[in-house]
Design a protein around this motif. Sequence first.
Motif, PDB file in Angstrom:
ATOM      1  N   MET A   1      35.135  56.346  42.027  1.00 30.59           N
ATOM      2  CA  MET A   1      35.128  54.926  41.710  1.00 30.59           C
ATOM      3  C   MET A   1      35.499  54.173  42.981  1.00 30.59           C
ATOM      4  N   VAL A   2      34.600  53.314  43.427  1.00 30.11           N
ATOM      5  CA  VAL A   2      34.828  52.596  44.683  1.00 30.11           C
ATOM      6  C   VAL A   2      34.338  51.157  44.589  1.00 30.11           C
ATOM      7  N   SER A   3      34.751  50.361  45.565  1.00 26.19           N
ATOM      8  CA  SER A   3      34.049  49.097  45.777  1.00 26.19           C
ATOM      9  C   SER A   3      32.869  49.447  46.670  1.00 26.19           C
ATOM     10  N   PRO A   4      31.749  48.705  46.589  1.00 21.08           N
ATOM     11  CA  PRO A   4      30.564  49.092  47.337  1.00 21.08           C
ATOM     12  C   PRO A   4      30.864  49.329  48.825  1.00 21.08           C
ATOM     13  N   TYR A   5      30.337  50.424  49.341  1.00 24.15           N
ATOM     14  CA  TYR A   5      30.541  50.834  50.741  1.00 24.15           C
ATOM     15  C   TYR A   5      32.015  51.102  51.046  1.00 24.15           C
ATOM     16  N   ASP A   6      32.812  51.209  49.993  1.00 27.10           N
ATOM     17  CA  ASP A   6      34.248  51.429  50.148  1.00 27.10           C
ATOM     18  C   ASP A   6      34.874  50.402  51.081  1.00 27.10           C
ATOM     19  N   GLU A   7      34.434  49.162  50.940  1.00 26.97           N
ATOM     20  CA  GLU A   7      35.028  48.095  51.731  1.00 26.97           C
ATOM     21  C   GLU A   7      35.199  46.852  50.856  1.00 26.97           C
ATOM     22  N   THR A   8      35.776  45.812  51.431  1.00 28.53           N
ATOM     23  CA  THR A   8      36.045  44.594  50.668  1.00 28.53           C
ATOM     24  C   THR A   8      34.769  44.039  50.052  1.00 28.53           C
ATOM     25  N   ASN A   9      34.847  43.716  48.759  1.00 29.46           N
ATOM     26  CA  ASN A   9      33.706  43.105  48.083  1.00 29.46           C
ATOM     27  C   ASN A   9      34.111  41.693  47.669  1.00 29.46           C
ATOM     28  N   GLN A  10      33.335  40.716  48.140  1.00 29.52           N
ATOM     29  CA  GLN A  10      33.669  39.317  47.846  1.00 29.52           C
ATOM     30  C   GLN A  10      33.595  39.017  46.351  1.00 29.52           C
ATOM     31  N   ALA A  11      32.932  39.893  45.594  1.00 33.46           N
ATOM     32  CA  ALA A  11      32.830  39.667  44.145  1.00 33.46           C
ATOM     33  C   ALA A  11      34.160  39.901  43.443  1.00 33.46           C
ATOM     34  N   CYS A  12      35.061  40.657  44.093  1.00 33.05           N
ATOM     35  CA  CYS A  12      36.373  40.943  43.498  1.00 33.05           C
ATOM     36  C   CYS A  12      37.236  39.703  43.581  1.00 33.05           C
ATOM     37  N   ILE A  13      37.720  39.226  42.419  1.00 34.30           N
ATOM     38  CA  ILE A  13      38.520  38.006  42.415  1.00 34.30           C
ATOM     39  C   ILE A  13      40.017  38.323  42.480  1.00 34.30           C
ATOM     40  N   GLY A  14      40.347  39.605  42.524  1.00 37.43           N
ATOM     41  CA  GLY A  14      41.748  39.989  42.655  1.00 37.43           C
ATOM     42  C   GLY A  14      42.567  39.767  41.397  1.00 37.43           C
ATOM     43  N   CYS A  15      41.932  39.786  40.234  1.00 35.31           N
ATOM     44  CA  CYS A  15      42.644  39.497  38.987  1.00 35.31           C
ATOM     45  C   CYS A  15      43.532  40.652  38.554  1.00 35.31           C
ATOM     46  N   ALA A  16      43.236  41.854  39.076  1.00 35.29           N
ATOM     47  CA  ALA A  16      44.030  43.050  38.792  1.00 35.29           C
ATOM     48  C   ALA A  16      43.920  43.532  37.351  1.00 35.29           C
ATOM     49  N   ALA A  17      42.881  43.109  36.639  1.00 36.69           N
ATOM     50  CA  ALA A  17      42.663  43.626  35.285  1.00 36.69           C
ATOM     51  C   ALA A  17      42.447  45.135  35.343  1.00 36.69           C
ATOM     52  N   CYS A  18      41.772  45.589  36.402  1.00 30.36           N
ATOM     53  CA  CYS A  18      41.538  47.018  36.591  1.00 30.36           C
ATOM     54  C   CYS A  18      42.852  47.790  36.696  1.00 30.36           C
ATOM     55  N   VAL A  19      43.809  47.175  37.406  1.00 35.25           N
ATOM     56  CA  VAL A  19      45.102  47.822  37.616  1.00 35.25           C
ATOM     57  C   VAL A  19      45.823  47.981  36.280  1.00 35.25           C
ATOM     58  N   VAL A  20      45.766  46.909  35.477  1.00 33.37           N
ATOM     59  CA  VAL A  20      46.464  46.905  34.190  1.00 33.37           C
ATOM     60  C   VAL A  20      45.865  47.929  33.230  1.00 33.37           C
ATOM     61  N   VAL A  21      44.540  48.050  33.257  1.00 33.92           N
ATOM     62  CA  VAL A  21      43.854  48.839  32.239  1.00 33.92           C
ATOM     63  C   VAL A  21      43.747  50.322  32.612  1.00 33.92           C
ATOM     64  N   CYS A  22      43.948  50.644  33.876  1.00 33.76           N
ATOM     65  CA  CYS A  22      43.786  52.036  34.331  1.00 33.76           C
ATOM     66  C   CYS A  22      44.720  52.982  33.569  1.00 33.76           C
ATOM     67  N   PRO A  23      44.164  53.997  32.904  1.00 32.08           N
ATOM     68  CA  PRO A  23      44.998  54.883  32.087  1.00 32.08           C
ATOM     69  C   PRO A  23      45.875  55.829  32.912  1.00 32.08           C
ATOM     70  N   THR A  24      45.602  55.948  34.194  1.00 34.48           N
ATOM     71  CA  THR A  24      46.419  56.857  34.997  1.00 34.48           C
ATOM     72  C   THR A  24      47.149  56.128  36.130  1.00 34.48           C
ATOM     73  N   ASP A  25      47.163  54.825  36.072  1.00 31.26           N
ATOM     74  CA  ASP A  25      47.857  54.009  37.084  1.00 31.26           C
ATOM     75  C   ASP A  25      47.506  54.409  38.505  1.00 31.26           C
ATOM     76  N   CYS A  26      46.236  54.583  38.771  1.00 25.96           N
ATOM     77  CA  CYS A  26      45.882  55.120  40.086  1.00 25.96           C
ATOM     78  C   CYS A  26      45.333  54.051  41.037  1.00 25.96           C
TER      79      CYS A  26
END
Lengths: 244, 152
Positions: A161-186
Amino acid sequence: MAVQDEQKVSFQIEGRSYQGIREESLLGALRRYGYEVPSLCYHEAVSPYGACRLCLVEVQKGKRRKLTTSCNYPVLEGIEVFLDTEKVVSTRKMVLQLLLAQAPEARSVRELAEEYGVTDTPFKKDEGNACISCGLCARVCKEIVGADAIGFAGRGLGKRMVSPYDETNQACIGCAACVVVCPTDCIGLKEENGIRSIERWHRDLPMKNCKVCERPFAPTFQLNHFADQIGVEKSHFDTCPNCR
Amino acid sequence: MDSQKLETILDKHDRQPAALLAILQDIQEEENYLPKEDVQQVAKALSISLARVYSLATFFSSFSLEPRGKHICTVCMGTACHVRGAPKLVDHIRREFDVPETGTTKDLNLTLETVNCVGACALGPLLILDQEYHSNMTPAKLDRVLKPIKQD
């Protein structure tokens, strides 16, 4: 939401009769009726994906009885569901061994494995990894946030699981919903000196200070995105939720 | 790829998001690989997120995100070719052309790839050089086949 009668179907769980909504997630229905089924990659707010393989049940449909993941199995008229049968439990233990090998650093996997008496794995460990490649972060990013900033790269053993090209993606708004929902806190989130950093997606965004309490509360980029989305002045988000 | 060319490819497929795969194939056909700028451009033109385009581009091993060589040499490593000495061919080419891990020589002359089966097991070991199939390969035969490329 009122359910129309024709959408209702009757089915059985462990010999008891229940009413469900046609084609809803079987796992969702099981949990609604109070049955405990383990899972890591399921979230009721997004579409099921069947990645973690932990929500296994046996389903009898007509003469056929099979092992299946319940999260992406639709509730249908007349099906009979069996939980924790010998087959389910032994397969789930195997799945846990595989997950332990894939993500030895994932605490939630280790804890669940322990519950099932699985303490070690015969498979080769991907040392240092905590991600089970379940894609829940990407589903939330796409379906809930609408940013669709991350996704899988590669396939098979090399799937990450990566951001495209494993670099900053301007589409990411930094809301951190991914962080909250990740079942393994990774994924990991850091907020320091008014900057929110999500290292895994290489995203660093300056945060806005609340007009009242002067504490940083969310990335300016995210707040502007939300303001545009719902059509309000950018100043709408000048104060943090606590001071509003 | 110059933007005119890319526009032509996009128009050829009516800018349909469903044609994403075909569009990427056309770009690779032209450029030999998928340049990052083009991938970004395609995502924008089709209103598909970059994450989805990137997922697709990395899913298929026939796509390359790195520039590939002028010549592409594919060695079949399927079971039949493998037991008949395909690994020796790979070793030989690596040595002769100084191919690094990425598979492409520094001068972008040759890209070495392996595939798992091309479905011509009776002719193994097989080598495909610039889309031409060479059967029953041996390291000695290999030198003859690769000679023009080495001089290129």
